[in-house]
Design a protein around this motif. Structure first.
Motif, PDB file in Angstrom:
ATOM      1  N   UNK A   1      11.949 -64.817  70.120  1.00  0.00           N
ATOM      2  CA  UNK A   1      12.719 -63.629  70.473  1.00  0.00           C
ATOM      3  C   UNK A   1      13.905 -63.353  69.558  1.00  0.00           C
ATOM      4  N   UNK A   2      14.448 -64.388  68.930  1.00  0.00           N
ATOM      5  CA  UNK A   2      15.671 -64.212  68.145  1.00  0.00           C
ATOM      6  C   UNK A   2      15.446 -64.434  66.656  1.00  0.00           C
ATOM      7  N   UNK A   3      14.734 -65.492  66.307  1.00  0.00           N
ATOM      8  CA  UNK A   3      14.571 -65.878  64.905  1.00  0.00           C
ATOM      9  C   UNK A   3      13.108 -66.136  64.604  1.00  0.00           C
ATOM     10  N   UNK A   4      12.299 -65.093  64.375  1.00  0.00           N
ATOM     11  CA  UNK A   4      10.861 -65.278  64.130  1.00  0.00           C
ATOM     12  C   UNK A   4      10.541 -66.133  62.915  1.00  0.00           C
ATOM     13  N   UNK A   5      11.504 -66.273  62.004  1.00  0.00           N
ATOM     14  CA  UNK A   5      11.251 -67.104  60.827  1.00  0.00           C
ATOM     15  C   UNK A   5      11.419 -68.582  61.072  1.00  0.00           C
ATOM     16  N   UNK A   6      11.892 -68.945  62.251  1.00  0.00           N
ATOM     17  CA  UNK A   6      12.116 -70.352  62.578  1.00  0.00           C
ATOM     18  C   UNK A   6      10.772 -71.056  62.797  1.00  0.00           C
ATOM     19  N   UNK A   7      10.601 -72.290  62.311  1.00  0.00           N
ATOM     20  CA  UNK A   7       9.350 -73.017  62.526  1.00  0.00           C
ATOM     21  C   UNK A   7       9.086 -73.222  64.013  1.00  0.00           C
ATOM     22  N   UNK A   8       7.810 -73.132  64.414  1.00  0.00           N
ATOM     23  CA  UNK A   8       7.392 -73.415  65.788  1.00  0.00           C
ATOM     24  C   UNK A   8       6.366 -74.539  65.750  1.00  0.00           C
ATOM     25  N   UNK A   9       6.361 -75.349  66.765  1.00  0.00           N
ATOM     26  CA  UNK A   9       5.471 -76.512  66.784  1.00  0.00           C
ATOM     27  C   UNK A   9       4.833 -76.686  68.141  1.00  0.00           C
TER      28      UNK A   9
END
Length: 376
Positions: free
Chosen positions: A368-376
């Motif tokens: 919702x805030x930082x789509x460029x942040x890695x997700x795992x």
């Protein structure tokens, strides 16, 4: 005992379709009319995760004519072992889109209805209104109770499944013909007491077993064949390779369902702060202590700047000691999806340090805030 078929038969099948389903049609008590009923059935699948990935290909292959998919999440690399409908090339895509591609590859004549949104008390009545049957593969209690209540008000059945680590359950809820999910579980568990698949993990094969049971129920309901799981729950232990059955009945003291409610509040998920609200407060320079209760390896992948890492195990061993060392001021507790953070919030509150949970965890922040942040 068997129930009447859920739908009337659809039109005669084409010769190609008749040949395609010939092996199913020859089953005792089934026949071509039952196959036409499947084609006429509109089934909604809530969740395109582990259970959704198991049921969607089977629904399409079995011949269900209309399939709806509700899910607001995107595909992550850690989904792939248990969510086999998605591929590495789908990482980052909305799950409803990659799931729809897989369904179309199996049957390009299926009518697909996609809802890339979270099911809520506001949109649920409108979405369910277009379906005959719901298959609930959600992984959180607010959604399960919402689906069950919305289906009760709509007068349609819910086939539900749940998976936790190496086991799972499957059952049928249908207020018009027998007991419901609420009769089996009248009170939700305490927040943080049951981890989701994302927090606790799930054996991929168990998702397939429970998903297969759910589709068998859908077929029986649509066609009026067999004995549905009404008033019975199947419990599967994947490590022991066992199945057992639990019978239950209507609760005569249960209050009737007359409206949809705030299901987060009903399930005790109240002490939260949304990612958008936290982002706005941090942007305004308001002081906060961000307590990250994930494991160090998770923080190595991604973390919120300025957060203090104290794994949940440390908080559980000495909540008073952790509370005593935290700075004064507003406390926001962070984990991957919010489950561990809720456990930490309760322990710290009991130790005299109240706080809020980042709703949806760092995964929701990335979405919702930082789509460029890695997700795992």
């Amino acid at each position: 005992m068997a129930l009447p078929p859920l739908v009337e038969p659809g039109p005669e099948l084409s010769p190609e379709r008749t040949a395609r389903y010939a092996r199913t049609a020859q089953l005792p008590g089934f026949g071509p009319v039952a196959q036409r009923r499947l084609r006429a059935t509109r089934v909604l699948v809530v969740g395109a995760g582990g259970l959704g990935s198991a049921v969607l290909p089977l629904l399409a292959s079995a011949g269900f004519g209309t399939i709806g998919i509700v899910d607001d999440d995107r595909v992550e690399p850690s989904n792939l072992p248990r969510q086999a409908i998605h591929t590495p090339g789908d990482v980052g895509r909305p799950k409803v889109d990659s799931a729809a591609d897989a369904v179309r590859a199996l049957d390009d004549e299926v009518e697909l209805r996609l809802y890339a949104e979270r099911l809520t008390s506001q949109n649920a009545p409108g979405i369910l209104a277009g379906f005959d049957l719901v298959l609930d593969g959600s992984d959180n209690f607010p959604t399960r109770y919402l689906v069950d209540d919305a289906a009760t008000l709509a007068g349609i059945p819910v086939v539900w499944g749940a998976v936790h680590q190496t086991g799972g359950q499957a059952g049928l809820s249908w207020a018009a013909n027998g007991p419901t999910y609420r009769d089996l579980f009248p009170v939700p568990p305490a927040p943080g007491s049951v981890a989701s698949c994302a927090e606790a993990g799930a054996l991929p094969s168990v998702c397939g077993v429970i998903g297969g049971l759910m589709v068998s129920e859908a077929i029986k309901l649509a066609t009026g064949t067999g004995e549905p799981l009404l008033g019975r729950v199947i419990i599967h232990d994947g490590l022991r390779g066992t199945f057992r059955e639990l019978a239950y009945e209507r609760d005569p003291q249960a209050a009737p369902i007359t409206e949809l409610i705030d299901y987060d509040l009903f399930c005790g998920v109240t002490d939260t702060m949304s990612p958008a609200e936290l982002h706005a407060r941090l942007g305004a320079g308001e002081p906060h202590t961000l307590l990250d209760v994930r494991e160090p390896w998770e923080a190595d992948i991604v973390e919120l700047p300025g957060s203090l890492l104290v794994p949940l195990g440390v908080v559980e061993r000495d909540p008073a000691g952790v509370a005593g060392r935290l700075p004064d001021g507003p406390l926001v507790i962070v984990c991957h999806h919010g489950i561990r953070a809720e456990t930490a919030r309760r322990l710290l509150a009991e130790a005299g340090m109240p706080g809020l949970v980042l709703a949806g965890g760092i995964d929701a922040w990335a979405r919702d805030v930082d789509p460029g942040m890695p997700r795992y």
